[in-house]
Design a protein around this motif. Sequence first.
Motif, mmCIF file in Angstrom:
data_model
loop_
_atom_site.group_PDB
_atom_site.id
_atom_site.type_symbol
_atom_site.label_atom_id
_atom_site.label_comp_id
_atom_site.label_asym_id
_atom_site.label_seq_id
_atom_site.Cartn_x
_atom_site.Cartn_y
_atom_site.Cartn_z
ATOM 1 N N TYR B 73 -0.243 12.073 -2.964
ATOM 2 C CA TYR B 73 -0.659 10.992 -2.074
ATOM 3 C C TYR B 73 -2.001 11.313 -1.439
ATOM 4 O O TYR B 73 -2.135 12.271 -0.693
ATOM 5 C CB TYR B 73 0.415 10.743 -1.021
ATOM 6 C CG TYR B 73 1.682 10.262 -1.650
ATOM 7 C CD1 TYR B 73 1.789 8.956 -2.078
ATOM 8 C CD2 TYR B 73 2.749 11.126 -1.888
ATOM 9 C CE1 TYR B 73 2.933 8.505 -2.709
ATOM 10 C CE2 TYR B 73 3.895 10.683 -2.505
ATOM 11 C CZ TYR B 73 3.982 9.364 -2.916
ATOM 12 O OH TYR B 73 5.114 8.924 -3.543
ATOM 13 N N ASP B 75 -3.733 9.728 0.779
ATOM 14 C CA ASP B 75 -3.904 9.499 2.215
ATOM 15 C C ASP B 75 -3.055 10.438 3.068
ATOM 16 O O ASP B 75 -3.018 10.308 4.278
ATOM 17 C CB ASP B 75 -3.602 8.036 2.556
ATOM 18 C CG ASP B 75 -2.246 7.592 2.033
ATOM 19 O OD1 ASP B 75 -1.717 8.239 1.124
ATOM 20 O OD2 ASP B 75 -1.722 6.589 2.549
ATOM 21 N N LEU B 76 -2.358 11.360 2.415
ATOM 22 C CA LEU B 76 -1.605 12.361 3.169
ATOM 23 C C LEU B 76 -2.370 13.679 3.138
ATOM 24 O O LEU B 76 -3.146 13.937 2.222
ATOM 25 C CB LEU B 76 -0.221 12.555 2.543
ATOM 26 C CG LEU B 76 0.944 11.775 3.171
ATOM 27 C CD1 LEU B 76 0.631 10.292 3.219
ATOM 28 C CD2 LEU B 76 2.222 12.001 2.410
ATOM 29 N N ARG B 114 -7.017 15.652 4.420
ATOM 30 C CA ARG B 114 -6.412 14.667 3.523
ATOM 31 C C ARG B 114 -6.768 15.025 2.081
ATOM 32 O O ARG B 114 -7.877 15.484 1.809
ATOM 33 C CB ARG B 114 -6.941 13.266 3.808
ATOM 34 C CG ARG B 114 -6.733 12.847 5.233
ATOM 35 C CD ARG B 114 -5.745 11.708 5.346
ATOM 36 N NE ARG B 114 -5.434 11.502 6.755
ATOM 37 C CZ ARG B 114 -5.829 10.455 7.462
ATOM 38 N NH1 ARG B 114 -6.517 9.501 6.857
ATOM 39 N NH2 ARG B 114 -5.523 10.332 8.723
#
Lengths: 395, 292
Positions: B73, B75-76, B114
């Motif tokens: 991911y 955006d993590l 991120r």
Amino acid sequence: MLRPWMRCSKNWRAMWNNFKSKFLGTNFKRFMGFVKKEFYHIFRDKRSMFILFGMPIAQILLFGFAITNEIKNVNIGILDKSKDSETIHITNRISSSPYFKIKNIVSSEQQIEAIFKKGQVKAVLVFEKDFGKNLKSTNLANVQIISDATDPNTANTVTNYIQSILQDYQREINLGIPGREPIEVRSRMFYNPELKGVFNFLPGVMTVILMLVSAMMTSISIAREKEQGTMEVLLVSPLKPLQVIIGKVFPYIFLSIINAIVILLLGFVVFGMPVQGSYFLLALETVLFILCALSLGILISIISKTQQTAMMISLMGLMLPIILLSGFIFPVSSMPWPLQAISNIIPAKWYNLILKGVMIKGVGLRFLWKETLILLGMTVFFIVLSIKKYKIRLE
Amino acid sequence: MQALRDITFEVKPGELFGLIGPDGAGKTTLFRILTTLLFADEGTASVAGMDVVGDYRDIRKAVGYMPGRFSLYQDLSVEENLDFFATIFGTTVEENYDLIKDIYIQIEPFKKRRVVALSGGMKQKLALSCALIHKPKVLFLDEPTTGVDPVSRREFWDMLKRLNSTGITVLVSTPYMDEAELCNRIALIQEGELLVVDSPENIVANHTDSLYKVAAKNTYMLIKDLKDFKGNKSVYAFGEFIHYTHSNSDFSEERLGEYLEAKGHEDIKIVKARAGIEDVFMALSEKKGTEV
């Protein structure tokens, strides 16, 4: 002596933990881990945040203040060929009402079109010659209302308002004179006596926003996992399909409920939109509609492979029909029958009926059971179809 | 389109097994069948003793899979990704930290960052950490070194060796022939069929054709003339040299030299060389091509 339920409430934390480890255990942790990740996605994406929180507020305020049929301070013109005490009296009445402002006094018919073309006034009131004299002698005098029908709705409303001011005036001067009392029409608007636009658009906007947030956002979020390749990793993990789906949906149930509350509060505080019926029923029906929209969103995402497809289906396949066919803008009863038939398969139409019923008419489930059952049926249908179509492997 | 045909192979527990072949050979399809993501039209396969169709649930718990496309991911943050994968596999980062320590320690300084802001090499290390965090029995790595710079590639293979030494069976696919020697055993795959399955040493040793490296000033003409040389079996460019094999035994370096000189080549070099995996691959896929 403690009753059983009291003991429960005393040890509720222990019982809950017991329940968690027995029935949920690692599965529960897995699920919560997934939900946490979903919240990160939502809160870190500016677009999502805007759709979730910016749009509902913007839409309500826009519809409330800008898009309305109510008239206020409309400029009108007067052509007074009589200039007696009656016409001056009437003119004063019109200008003292909150609806009209007298902008132009014109002296001939020729000038009327000129001021219309300049857009200075929306209507011109023309008094015939010897208006006062005719009125006194025969109780019959002629006035003409000429209105600019470029915008038909406004023209209609303006004409009606002027007419009713004139009728009021005539009734007053005839008061107590036998034989001169005309038929009096007293109309009463039930449920929305002031004909406030908010009564119509607020349920509509609420329907649209809940549909948008629930169906579109969910469908995009599942399609995103497919597009970014993370679905591949999620599939090769012990997460069950149901956990993935409910994990995706859960944050949106929560956010949709917050949205519904925000919309209702805005409606009440800013526009004075009341809820006549039961709050409990309103909440239940709203949750039902949210579930229906979410299950539709899941179905869309299962069909579509990319975020773009999901967005297109949601926008073209959901938003347009909702706005056009749900009765939000155009009344369903005046549509041609094929469109009326199509409107029946749109969940938003039924929710719109329910909302108007509960909020404006204040009716209960006894009158809304049919709409409720239809929504429930649609929800079950979407869920069953989604589970059948969900792929536990790649296509 | 048929992606795979008649594939049979076995990977022994604890092996570092390489699946080697060019793009479009069917490596990813094979991995997806083994990781229960796709059904094979025919045949059976089992992973860690479990059937890929019937026991897919258990396989999904027991294997680690790193797809060819980067799939974490964006955006993590680094830490959040790792935590997420630990949680959905029912474990914690602390529990299996030893396993990923060597790899993760290199990206730990950036754990709050991120993923979208990480370099390619760091993303790769994080993806490997995430695939490992639940201590899988078998690790599937689909082209982990494609698009990675040579230094990071080298490092990545060192990490794989270390992991493998802790007892995890590793299946890795790659289009790079030079990575073959780093595996215990390899399978060469071409157009959906396995050419050979053996240890890299055996594959090279079983290759009997003698190989000559040829070079001259004008490489383009050299290839053309070698292809015209009577009795040639294969001619292909390999870095600065042309790899040449001859079809029968009546070959001498002198005769080829004279032939090339007569053709007007300058600075001719002819050296007998040991065949590498790539030479074997070329020979085998050519042989298959003539059979069909």
